[in-house]
Design a protein around this motif. Structure first.
Motif, PDB file in Angstrom:
ATOM      1  N   LEU A  24       0.835  -1.202   0.000  1.00 50.89           N
ATOM      2  CA  LEU A  24       0.000   0.000   0.000  1.00 50.89           C
ATOM      3  C   LEU A  24       0.871   1.254   0.000  1.00 50.89           C
ATOM      4  O   LEU A  24       0.602   2.203  -0.745  1.00 50.89           O
ATOM      5  CB  LEU A  24      -0.945  -0.009   1.205  1.00 50.89           C
ATOM      6  N   ASP A  25       1.918   1.271   0.806  1.00 51.32           N
ATOM      7  CA  ASP A  25       2.834   2.419   0.848  1.00 51.32           C
ATOM      8  C   ASP A  25       3.507   2.642  -0.503  1.00 51.32           C
ATOM      9  O   ASP A  25       3.674   3.786  -0.940  1.00 51.32           O
ATOM     10  CB  ASP A  25       3.886   2.242   1.939  1.00 51.32           C
ATOM     11  N   MET A  26       3.901   1.551  -1.168  1.00 52.34           N
ATOM     12  CA  MET A  26       4.527   1.672  -2.487  1.00 52.34           C
ATOM     13  C   MET A  26       3.584   2.350  -3.473  1.00 52.34           C
ATOM     14  O   MET A  26       3.984   3.249  -4.216  1.00 52.34           O
ATOM     15  CB  MET A  26       4.915   0.297  -3.040  1.00 52.34           C
ATOM     16  N   VAL A  27       2.343   1.911  -3.461  1.00 53.43           N
ATOM     17  CA  VAL A  27       1.347   2.432  -4.404  1.00 53.43           C
ATOM     18  C   VAL A  27       1.004   3.878  -4.081  1.00 53.43           C
ATOM     19  O   VAL A  27       1.046   4.758  -4.947  1.00 53.43           O
ATOM     20  CB  VAL A  27       0.076   1.554  -4.397  1.00 53.43           C
ATOM     21  N   THR A  28       0.674   4.146  -2.829  1.00 49.59           N
ATOM     22  CA  THR A  28       0.214   5.492  -2.465  1.00 49.59           C
ATOM     23  C   THR A  28       1.333   6.533  -2.561  1.00 49.59           C
ATOM     24  O   THR A  28       1.069   7.682  -2.918  1.00 49.59           O
ATOM     25  CB  THR A  28      -0.432   5.508  -1.064  1.00 49.59           C
ATOM     26  N   THR A  29       2.554   6.142  -2.295  1.00 53.32           N
ATOM     27  CA  THR A  29       3.673   7.079  -2.440  1.00 53.32           C
ATOM     28  C   THR A  29       3.819   7.496  -3.894  1.00 53.32           C
ATOM     29  O   THR A  29       4.025   8.680  -4.192  1.00 53.32           O
ATOM     30  CB  THR A  29       4.980   6.445  -1.921  1.00 53.32           C
ATOM     31  N   ARG A  30       3.678   6.551  -4.789  1.00 55.67           N
ATOM     32  CA  ARG A  30       3.788   6.865  -6.214  1.00 55.67           C
ATOM     33  C   ARG A  30       2.619   7.717  -6.690  1.00 55.67           C
ATOM     34  O   ARG A  30       2.795   8.622  -7.517  1.00 55.67           O
ATOM     35  CB  ARG A  30       3.917   5.571  -7.020  1.00 55.67           C
ATOM     36  N   ILE A  31       1.417   7.465  -6.162  1.00 51.87           N
ATOM     37  CA  ILE A  31       0.258   8.299  -6.502  1.00 51.87           C
ATOM     38  C   ILE A  31       0.480   9.719  -5.986  1.00 51.87           C
ATOM     39  O   ILE A  31       0.199  10.698  -6.679  1.00 51.87           O
ATOM     40  CB  ILE A  31      -1.039   7.693  -5.932  1.00 51.87           C
ATOM     41  N   ALA A  32       0.999   9.845  -4.779  1.00 51.73           N
ATOM     42  CA  ALA A  32       1.221  11.154  -4.165  1.00 51.73           C
ATOM     43  C   ALA A  32       2.171  12.033  -4.969  1.00 51.73           C
ATOM     44  O   ALA A  32       2.027  13.252  -4.978  1.00 51.73           O
ATOM     45  CB  ALA A  32       1.736  10.990  -2.738  1.00 51.73           C
ATOM     46  N   VAL A  33       3.147  11.418  -5.649  1.00 54.45           N
ATOM     47  CA  VAL A  33       4.088  12.220  -6.447  1.00 54.45           C
ATOM     48  C   VAL A  33       3.604  12.420  -7.880  1.00 54.45           C
ATOM     49  O   VAL A  33       4.301  13.042  -8.679  1.00 54.45           O
ATOM     50  CB  VAL A  33       5.518  11.622  -6.439  1.00 54.45           C
ATOM     51  N   GLY A  34       2.430  11.919  -8.189  1.00 54.45           N
ATOM     52  CA  GLY A  34       1.819  12.223  -9.478  1.00 54.45           C
ATOM     53  C   GLY A  34       1.906  11.161 -10.541  1.00 54.45           C
ATOM     54  O   GLY A  34       1.579  11.420 -11.697  1.00 54.45           O
ATOM     55  N   GLU A  35       2.321   9.965 -10.182  1.00 55.93           N
ATOM     56  CA  GLU A  35       2.349   8.902 -11.189  1.00 55.93           C
ATOM     57  C   GLU A  35       0.926   8.460 -11.518  1.00 55.93           C
ATOM     58  O   GLU A  35       0.033   8.496 -10.672  1.00 55.93           O
ATOM     59  CB  GLU A  35       3.151   7.699 -10.693  1.00 55.93           C
ATOM     60  N   ASN A  36       0.747   8.024 -12.725  1.00 60.24           N
ATOM     61  CA  ASN A  36      -0.544   7.526 -13.192  1.00 60.24           C
ATOM     62  C   ASN A  36      -0.847   6.192 -12.500  1.00 60.24           C
ATOM     63  O   ASN A  36      -0.058   5.250 -12.619  1.00 60.24           O
ATOM     64  CB  ASN A  36      -0.475   7.355 -14.714  1.00 60.24           C
ATOM     65  N   PRO A  37      -1.977   6.072 -11.797  1.00 58.01           N
ATOM     66  CA  PRO A  37      -2.296   4.821 -11.101  1.00 58.01           C
ATOM     67  C   PRO A  37      -2.341   3.594 -12.021  1.00 58.01           C
ATOM     68  O   PRO A  37      -1.932   2.508 -11.619  1.00 58.01           O
ATOM     69  CB  PRO A  37      -3.670   5.085 -10.479  1.00 58.01           C
TER      70      PRO A  37
END
Length: 158
Positions: A24-37
């Motif tokens: 979850l941390d891996m996914v949400t950290t990447r979303i937080a910096v603007g990566e496309n889900p």
């Protein structure tokens, strides 16, 4: 085996390897910096539909996802401000376009902080007896009244 089934298998393997919180941390950290889900999910070997369903299955995961989206919105808003701040006469039109697009998107992603969310709070007490009395007066009926009950209406969000 289809792509979705393979995606669930891949997600299970990731959780077994790292644990649920770490994934979850891996996914949400990447979303937080603007990566496309969708790109995040595909890079982890699954369709976004699988990852999103997994995130939606628990309120704690949804809270983490919402926080990540708010962080992304913060970044967009500040990038828009930075573009305006650094604009010169030759780049002002591009900066305006960036500012408008970034702040509009930030407002849609995080309506409370960057958007135009309207919160209305109504604190009014009205008894059922008073409401019925008013209704009877309008209808012209004179029935017996029930036992008075008071209802407290609290925060109403629009």
């Amino acid at each position: 085996m289809n792509f979705r089934t393979e995606g669930w298998s891949r997600l299970d393997a990731l959780i077994a390897e790292y644990d649920e919180k770490s994934v979850l941390d891996m996914v949400t950290t990447r979303i937080a910096v603007g990566e496309n889900p969708q790109g995040i999910a595909l890079s982890m070997g699954m369709p976004w539909m699988v990852m999103r369903k997994w995130m939606e299955d628990k309120p704690e995961r949804m809270q983490a996802w919402e926080l990540a989206k708010r962080c992304f919105a913060d970044g967009l808003a500040y990038e828009g401000l930075k573009a305006v701040k650094e604009a010169d006469p030759e780049t002002v039109q591009v900066a305006k376009l960036q500012f408008d697009a970034y702040t509009k998107t930030a407002g849609k992603v995080s309506r409370e902080e960057w958007g135009e969310k309207v919160q209305v709070e109504i604190n009014q007490t009205i008894s059922v007896l008073d409401a019925l009395e008013e209704a009877r007066g309008r209808l012209g009926r004179m029935d017996t009244l029930p036992v008075p009950v008071t209802i407290q209406q609290e925060n109403v969000e629009i």
